[in-house]
Design a protein around this motif. Structure first.
Motif, mmCIF file in Angstrom:
data_model
loop_
_atom_site.group_PDB
_atom_site.id
_atom_site.type_symbol
_atom_site.label_atom_id
_atom_site.label_comp_id
_atom_site.label_asym_id
_atom_site.label_seq_id
_atom_site.Cartn_x
_atom_site.Cartn_y
_atom_site.Cartn_z
ATOM 1 N N UNK A 203 0.845 -1.186 0.000
ATOM 2 C CA UNK A 203 0.000 0.000 0.000
ATOM 3 C C UNK A 203 0.881 1.236 0.000
ATOM 4 N N UNK A 204 0.255 2.381 -0.241
ATOM 5 C CA UNK A 204 0.984 3.654 -0.283
ATOM 6 C C UNK A 204 0.076 4.757 0.244
ATOM 7 N N UNK A 205 0.684 5.874 0.606
ATOM 8 C CA UNK A 205 -0.067 7.035 1.067
ATOM 9 C C UNK A 205 -0.327 7.951 -0.133
ATOM 10 N N UNK A 206 -1.598 8.320 -0.292
ATOM 11 C CA UNK A 206 -2.030 9.117 -1.442
ATOM 12 C C UNK A 206 -2.584 10.451 -0.985
ATOM 13 N N UNK A 207 -2.173 11.513 -1.646
ATOM 14 C CA UNK A 207 -2.796 12.830 -1.458
ATOM 15 C C UNK A 207 -2.992 13.444 -2.827
ATOM 16 N N UNK A 208 -4.091 14.182 -2.981
ATOM 17 C CA UNK A 208 -4.453 14.785 -4.268
ATOM 18 C C UNK A 208 -4.569 16.293 -4.070
ATOM 19 N N UNK A 209 -4.223 17.052 -5.083
ATOM 20 C CA UNK A 209 -4.159 18.512 -4.960
ATOM 21 C C UNK A 209 -5.535 19.174 -4.878
ATOM 22 N N UNK A 210 -6.596 18.432 -5.098
ATOM 23 C CA UNK A 210 -7.928 19.032 -5.082
ATOM 24 C C UNK A 210 -8.343 19.505 -3.712
ATOM 25 N N UNK A 211 -9.361 20.359 -3.669
ATOM 26 C CA UNK A 211 -9.851 20.939 -2.423
ATOM 27 C C UNK A 211 -10.294 19.859 -1.442
ATOM 28 N N UNK A 212 -9.690 19.852 -0.251
ATOM 29 C CA UNK A 212 -10.049 18.897 0.775
ATOM 30 C C UNK A 212 -9.438 17.526 0.609
ATOM 31 N N UNK A 213 -8.607 17.316 -0.418
ATOM 32 C CA UNK A 213 -8.053 15.997 -0.710
ATOM 33 C C UNK A 213 -6.549 15.915 -0.481
ATOM 34 N N UNK A 214 -5.951 16.985 0.015
ATOM 35 C CA UNK A 214 -4.491 17.028 0.136
ATOM 36 C C UNK A 214 -3.953 16.246 1.328
#
Length: 425
Positions: A203-214
């Motif tokens: 598994x891995x840690x995921x963050x996305x640049x969208x609002x509330x998803x970072x």
């Protein structure tokens, strides 16, 4: 010496010191520094260790506060009085925050925000240790030992809170595909640079640049490793963040992936294998199954456990892989049809090969425990039952304890009522 005449106070001093050692180690474990998995095992087990180290530290520091630690004949520095007051602040701050950490119904974002404050109260506890009156000096071997863990914890907290957010981390990706499969959101990510190299089941840690998803969250990689290092995540709507992820993630968004982590990977050799994926627990086995095209293994039986017919988003994909890979058999176990997966069924399906088999499980804890205990009784070696902690953030059984107290209270009241006594008497 005064210390030899006061063993209870000395014991209290050592309890406080042990608590600082455990908390300093816990701050270091939280950094996810490369090499931690080599020392402490896979990251999902490290999270369990992290929780219990914190709980044990809080018990120790609570006892340190209850048991009088004052000794006659000790000399403190000019800051000893302040250090004692700061120790009280540290104690109650840590007790509140650690209690909040094990209450699992607190929303994740609030839990994570409060969890960061633990380092501040740990720093106050370290100040308390450095300057408080104690039966040994900071320059003695025991003092140096405890001081080293205090410094380790302070450096780790500074790194996590101040330096790490400013440092480049993880691998840059772009969301190249978004699919909604019932209650699942499947995303594919294309690397912006070299990308992440992983093994099936990690598994891995995921963050996305969208609002509330970072905010970083751990998810299993549901795709096998590819030469172009494109990644796939299959994310179930299980909480506030995952529902927000489903609503807001879009193709073209930038993402960061950190890892990989975990030792939930296929063994080498030709021994038979059993894979049990319950609900969203199917995700590591999607990567396992896809990887079978690239490696030779023994016979594999994949039990895909679901609650209803519409809750099988990857059945078609797995069937196609099974058609292409002769040693993979996919078995749908649908509880809505009255079917349950039992140790007896697995043992029967293996046809006498249970002792040689490796069993991999991903799903609810109760189901895991029932299958493991039953299979061990039927001849499986316990060391060949492999699993990953399905929930990294877990409590310490407070709800079960409260339910037990409630049941015991009701039982006592009912017993008194039957005996003719009034409950208030």
């Amino acid at each position: 010496m005064a210390t030899s005449r006061d063993p209870i106070a000395l014991f209290s001093q050592y309890l406080g010191s042990a608590a600082l050692v455990l908390m300093g180690l816990n701050q270091f474990i939280a950094t996810r520094t490369p090499g931690l998995e080599t020392i402490f095992g896979p990251l999902d087990r490290i999270y369990v260790l992290h929780k219990w180290l914190g709980v044990i530290a809080m018990v120790a520091i609570g006892l340190h506060d209850i048991i009088d630690a004052e000794m006659n004949g000790l000399r403190g520095g000019p800051l000893a009085g302040i250090a004692e007051d700061i120790g009280e602040i540290s104690l109650y701050g840590l007790l509140i925050l650690v209690l909040a950490s094990v209450i699992t119904f607190i929303p994740y974002h609030l839990w994570k925000w409060s969890h960061r404050l633990i380092g501040i109260f740990f720093a106050l506890g370290a100040f308390h240790f450095f300057f408080i009156e104690k039966p040994f000096s900071n320059a003695e071997p025991l003092g140096l030992y405890i001081s080293a863990f205090c410094l380790l914890g302070l450096i780790s907290y500074t790194w996590m809170s101040v330096l790490r957010p400013m440092a480049p981390r993880g691998h840059g990706y772009t969301v190249s595909s978004v699919k909604h499969l019932g209650g699942l959101t499947e995303v594919e990510l294309t690397p912006s640079g070299r990308g992440l190299k992983h093994k099936p089941g990690q598994f891995a840690f995921l963050s996305v640049s969208g609002s509330g998803l970072s905010e970083e969250h751990p998810f299993t990689l549901s795709g096998a490793p590819r030469q172009d290092r494109v990644l796939r995540f299959s994310i179930k709507d299980l909480g506030d963040y995952t529902r927000l992820f489903r609503d807001r993630v879009e193709q073209g968004m930038d993402a960061t992936v950190s890892g990989p982590f975990g030792h939930f990977t296929m063994p080498s050799g030709r021994d038979p294998q059993v894979w049990v994926g319950a609900g969203i627990g199917i995700t590591p086995f999607l990567a396992f199954a896809e990887h079978l095209k690239q490696r030779e293994t023994g016979q594999v039986k994949l039990y895909y456990c679901v609650r209803e017919r519409d809750d099988i988003p990857y059945a078609v994909e797995l069937d196609k892989i099974a058609e292409a890979v002769s040693n993979l058999e996919v078995i749908i176990v649908n509880s809505a049809e009255g079917v349950r997966l039992t140790p007896e069924r697995i043992a029967t399906d293996l046809g006498g090969e249970l002792a040689r088999a490796h069993v991999f499980f991903c799903g609810p804890v109760a189901m895991r425990k029932a299958l493991k205990s039953g299979l061990v009784l039927k001849g499986m070696r316990a060391s060949r039952f492999h699993f990953e902690e399905f929930e990294m953030r877990t409590g310490i059984g407070l709800r079960r304890f409260a339910a037990w107290l409630w049941d015991r209270g009701n039982y006592a009241i009912e017993k008194r009522r039957k005996s003719g006594a009034h409950p208030a008497e």
